[in-house]
Design a protein around this motif. Structure first.
Motif, mmCIF file in Angstrom:
data_model
loop_
_atom_site.group_PDB
_atom_site.id
_atom_site.type_symbol
_atom_site.label_atom_id
_atom_site.label_comp_id
_atom_site.label_asym_id
_atom_site.label_seq_id
_atom_site.Cartn_x
_atom_site.Cartn_y
_atom_site.Cartn_z
ATOM 1 N N THR A 152 39.263 49.447 38.898
ATOM 2 C CA THR A 152 39.417 48.478 37.822
ATOM 3 C C THR A 152 38.364 48.749 36.757
ATOM 4 O O THR A 152 37.417 49.502 36.979
ATOM 5 C CB THR A 152 39.319 47.024 38.358
ATOM 6 O OG1 THR A 152 39.739 46.121 37.333
ATOM 7 C CG2 THR A 152 37.915 46.691 38.830
ATOM 8 N N GLN A 153 38.526 48.125 35.612
ATOM 9 C CA GLN A 153 37.525 48.254 34.554
ATOM 10 C C GLN A 153 36.296 47.428 34.921
ATOM 11 O O GLN A 153 36.423 46.316 35.441
ATOM 12 C CB GLN A 153 38.102 47.796 33.221
ATOM 13 C CG GLN A 153 39.215 48.702 32.722
ATOM 14 C CD GLN A 153 39.863 48.134 31.482
ATOM 15 O OE1 GLN A 153 40.584 47.154 31.550
ATOM 16 N NE2 GLN A 153 39.583 48.751 30.348
ATOM 17 N N PRO A 154 35.097 47.942 34.649
ATOM 18 C CA PRO A 154 33.875 47.253 35.073
ATOM 19 C C PRO A 154 33.699 45.853 34.498
ATOM 20 O O PRO A 154 33.151 44.985 35.163
ATOM 21 C CB PRO A 154 32.746 48.181 34.646
ATOM 22 C CG PRO A 154 33.347 49.225 33.798
ATOM 23 C CD PRO A 154 34.824 49.202 33.993
ATOM 24 N N GLY A 155 34.175 45.581 33.308
ATOM 25 C CA GLY A 155 33.990 44.252 32.719
ATOM 26 C C GLY A 155 35.205 43.359 32.842
ATOM 27 O O GLY A 155 35.249 42.287 32.239
ATOM 28 N N SER A 156 36.188 43.772 33.629
ATOM 29 C CA SER A 156 37.421 42.995 33.741
ATOM 30 C C SER A 156 37.168 41.658 34.445
ATOM 31 O O SER A 156 36.179 41.471 35.147
ATOM 32 C CB SER A 156 38.485 43.788 34.499
ATOM 33 O OG SER A 156 38.125 43.934 35.864
ATOM 34 N N ARG A 157 38.080 40.761 34.242
ATOM 35 C CA ARG A 157 37.997 39.446 34.871
ATOM 36 C C ARG A 157 37.901 39.582 36.390
ATOM 37 O O ARG A 157 37.085 38.932 37.031
ATOM 38 C CB ARG A 157 39.239 38.648 34.462
ATOM 39 C CG ARG A 157 39.255 37.238 34.927
ATOM 40 C CD ARG A 157 40.467 36.541 34.346
ATOM 41 N NE ARG A 157 40.700 35.288 35.042
ATOM 42 C CZ ARG A 157 41.778 34.560 34.892
ATOM 43 N NH1 ARG A 157 42.735 34.952 34.066
ATOM 44 N NH2 ARG A 157 41.914 33.442 35.557
ATOM 45 N N LYS A 158 38.739 40.441 36.968
ATOM 46 C CA LYS A 158 38.707 40.589 38.430
ATOM 47 C C LYS A 158 37.428 41.244 38.897
ATOM 48 O O LYS A 158 36.880 40.859 39.930
ATOM 49 C CB LYS A 158 39.959 41.289 38.946
ATOM 50 C CG LYS A 158 40.105 42.734 38.632
ATOM 51 C CD LYS A 158 41.415 43.250 39.204
ATOM 52 C CE LYS A 158 41.989 44.375 38.419
ATOM 53 N NZ LYS A 158 42.457 44.087 37.100
ATOM 54 N N ALA A 159 36.908 42.223 38.158
ATOM 55 C CA ALA A 159 35.647 42.864 38.552
ATOM 56 C C ALA A 159 34.507 41.850 38.537
ATOM 57 O O ALA A 159 33.681 41.824 39.453
ATOM 58 C CB ALA A 159 35.326 44.033 37.632
ATOM 59 N N LYS A 160 34.461 41.012 37.521
ATOM 60 C CA LYS A 160 33.422 39.980 37.448
ATOM 61 C C LYS A 160 33.548 38.983 38.597
ATOM 62 O O LYS A 160 32.550 38.588 39.203
ATOM 63 C CB LYS A 160 33.485 39.257 36.110
ATOM 64 C CG LYS A 160 33.039 40.096 34.931
ATOM 65 C CD LYS A 160 33.228 39.342 33.633
ATOM 66 C CE LYS A 160 32.862 40.186 32.438
ATOM 67 N NZ LYS A 160 33.131 39.487 31.170
ATOM 68 N N ALA A 161 34.784 38.585 38.903
ATOM 69 C CA ALA A 161 35.001 37.632 39.994
ATOM 70 C C ALA A 161 34.626 38.246 41.340
ATOM 71 O O ALA A 161 33.998 37.591 42.178
ATOM 72 C CB ALA A 161 36.455 37.160 39.997
ATOM 73 N N ILE A 162 34.996 39.506 41.553
ATOM 74 C CA ILE A 162 34.656 40.181 42.811
ATOM 75 C C ILE A 162 33.146 40.324 42.940
ATOM 76 O O ILE A 162 32.583 40.079 44.009
ATOM 77 C CB ILE A 162 35.365 41.552 42.906
ATOM 78 C CG1 ILE A 162 36.880 41.351 43.076
ATOM 79 C CG2 ILE A 162 34.794 42.382 44.053
ATOM 80 C CD1 ILE A 162 37.697 42.621 42.904
ATOM 81 N N GLU A 163 32.479 40.687 41.858
ATOM 82 C CA GLU A 163 31.022 40.817 41.905
ATOM 83 C C GLU A 163 30.371 39.480 42.255
ATOM 84 O O GLU A 163 29.460 39.417 43.086
ATOM 85 C CB GLU A 163 30.485 41.329 40.572
ATOM 86 C CG GLU A 163 28.990 41.510 40.574
ATOM 87 C CD GLU A 163 28.447 42.038 39.253
ATOM 88 O OE1 GLU A 163 27.218 42.093 39.119
ATOM 89 O OE2 GLU A 163 29.237 42.391 38.359
#
Length: 141
Positions: free
Chosen positions: A49-60
């Protein structure tokens, strides 16, 4: 109806479209999106996924996510796996190629990887260690 360890891992290793779910905010249901994923029996599951995507932020923020895959033929079967994120690494041409080759016909892989490079941009690979499993085959009774 419940799949054996070998059956569930083999089913997850097949190229299904996964439904990735991750807690995003306490006042909302989990974010759920369709995803390509990679998995080999006994190993880690990973997504790009893209590093700043909504899902990446939520997973982090959550530190974990779940992925459910299913089929409807020849029997209704599903596997759901949930676990912690164990590492994140930069995406690469090789990872993009591996993922695209899993889902696309061989003659479409290069074009997709080029599209991803020029139109989608930077990717990260997020690795999950399967910790909890749910599985069933409704046609095996």
């Amino acid at each position: 109806m419940v799949l054996s360890i070998e059956e569930r891992e083999q089913f997850l290793a097949e190229p299904h479209i996964g439904a990735l779910s991750v807690a995003e905010r306490p006042d909302r249901a989990p974010l759920t999106v369709p995803m390509w994923y990679q998995y080999a029996p006994g190993g880690e599951l990973w997504v790009l996924t893209q590093p700043g995507s909504r899902k990446a932020k939520a997973i982090e923020a959550a530190g974990r996510f779940s992925l459910m895959v299913q089929r409807v033929s020849p029997t209704v079967r599903y596997v759901s796996v949930e676990g912690p994120v164990i590492r994140t690494r930069p995406g690469s041409h090789e990872l993009s190629w591996e993922m695209a080759a899993r889902y696309l016909p061989a003659d479409k892989v290069a074009g997709y990887v080029e599209y991803e490079r020029t139109q989608i941009g930077e990717q990260i690979a997020i690795h999950l260690r399967p910790e909890r499993w749910l599985s069933a085959d409704m046609g095996s009774v």
